[in-house]
Scaffold this motif. Structure first.
Motif, PDB file in Angstrom:
ATOM      1  N   ARG A   1      72.681  43.183  13.195  1.00 55.32           N
ATOM      2  CA  ARG A   1      72.301  43.558  11.991  1.00 55.32           C
ATOM      3  C   ARG A   1      72.806  42.601  10.728  1.00 55.32           C
ATOM      4  O   ARG A   1      71.797  42.314   9.987  1.00 55.32           O
ATOM      5  CB  ARG A   1      72.462  45.140  11.502  1.00 55.32           C
ATOM      6  CG  ARG A   1      72.125  45.647  10.244  1.00 55.32           C
ATOM      7  CD  ARG A   1      72.780  47.166   9.952  1.00 55.32           C
ATOM      8  NE  ARG A   1      72.067  47.136   8.371  1.00 55.32           N
ATOM      9  CZ  ARG A   1      71.939  48.240   7.954  1.00 55.32           C
ATOM     10  NH1 ARG A   1      72.257  49.551   8.653  1.00 55.32           N
ATOM     11  NH2 ARG A   1      71.424  48.486   6.589  1.00 55.32           N
TER      12      ARG A   1
ATOM     13  N   TYR B   1      67.252  46.207   5.936  1.00 54.74           N
ATOM     14  CA  TYR B   1      67.175  47.626   6.899  1.00 54.74           C
ATOM     15  C   TYR B   1      67.445  48.812   5.877  1.00 54.74           C
ATOM     16  O   TYR B   1      68.245  48.536   4.829  1.00 54.74           O
ATOM     17  CB  TYR B   1      68.373  47.278   7.888  1.00 54.74           C
ATOM     18  CG  TYR B   1      68.057  46.441   8.920  1.00 54.74           C
ATOM     19  CD1 TYR B   1      67.066  46.765   9.657  1.00 54.74           C
ATOM     20  CD2 TYR B   1      68.822  45.438   9.336  1.00 54.74           C
ATOM     21  CE1 TYR B   1      66.777  45.968  10.933  1.00 54.74           C
ATOM     22  CE2 TYR B   1      68.327  44.331  10.320  1.00 54.74           C
ATOM     23  CZ  TYR B   1      67.471  44.678  11.077  1.00 54.74           C
ATOM     24  OH  TYR B   1      67.181  43.943  12.129  1.00 54.74           O
TER      25      TYR B   1
ATOM     26  N   PHE C   1      63.270  48.936   9.446  1.00 54.49           N
ATOM     27  CA  PHE C   1      63.244  47.933   8.248  1.00 54.49           C
ATOM     28  C   PHE C   1      62.022  48.074   7.241  1.00 54.49           C
ATOM     29  O   PHE C   1      60.997  48.620   7.732  1.00 54.49           O
ATOM     30  CB  PHE C   1      63.459  46.473   8.678  1.00 54.49           C
ATOM     31  CG  PHE C   1      62.318  46.238   9.871  1.00 54.49           C
ATOM     32  CD1 PHE C   1      61.216  45.608   9.097  1.00 54.49           C
ATOM     33  CD2 PHE C   1      62.399  46.344  11.171  1.00 54.49           C
ATOM     34  CE1 PHE C   1      60.093  44.999  10.167  1.00 54.49           C
ATOM     35  CE2 PHE C   1      61.539  46.002  12.137  1.00 54.49           C
ATOM     36  CZ  PHE C   1      60.301  45.125  11.410  1.00 54.49           C
TER      37      PHE C   1
END
Length: 128
Positions: free
Chosen positions: A5, A57, A71
């Motif tokens: 991430r 996200y 997302f």
């Protein structure tokens, strides 16, 4: 799941590749067959970083080795909603990555944008 991430959010292709297992299998939202291996998967993800704008996200759902990262992004004027489904191997590296996007107009925009990137993606995957 923070390394993948964080790499995506930082738009850091090297960190993104470092989160992938050598034997990763990538299932694209616009291709029928999965792609196998770190070089092609990393190259595709670099292409995605080039075509998505305003990527963020908005939700993370996680377990021990399975994660879903929801997302939002944009390709030109087309809004994209999607999800990265990740499975981690015993070393904490991603060995399965499946991406889904919606609506249909977003999938079509992604297919078109990535189609324009694909010669570069293939060249990068071969080390060029």
């Amino acid at each position: 799941m923070t390394s993948f991430r964080a790499a995506v959010e930082a738009r850091d292709p090297e960190a993104l590749a470092a989160a992938l297992a050598d034997n990763v299998v990538f299932t694209s939202p616009v291709a029928f067959r999965p792609y196998q291996g770190k070089p092609i998967t990393a190259a595709i993800l670099r292409g995605v970083l080039r075509v998505f704008e305003d990527f963020r996200y908005v939700r993370e759902i996680g377990g021990d080795r399975d994660h879903a990262l929801v997302f939002e992004a944009r390709i030109g004027e087309t809004l994209v909603e999607g999800c990265d489904f990740l499975h981690l191997d015993e070393n904490g590296l991603i060995d399965q990555l499946t991406v889904m996007v919606r609506p249909l107009s977003a999938a079509q925009a992604l297919a078109e944008a990535m189609g324009a990137q694909f010669d570069r993606v293939k060249q990068e995957a071969m080390g060029g």
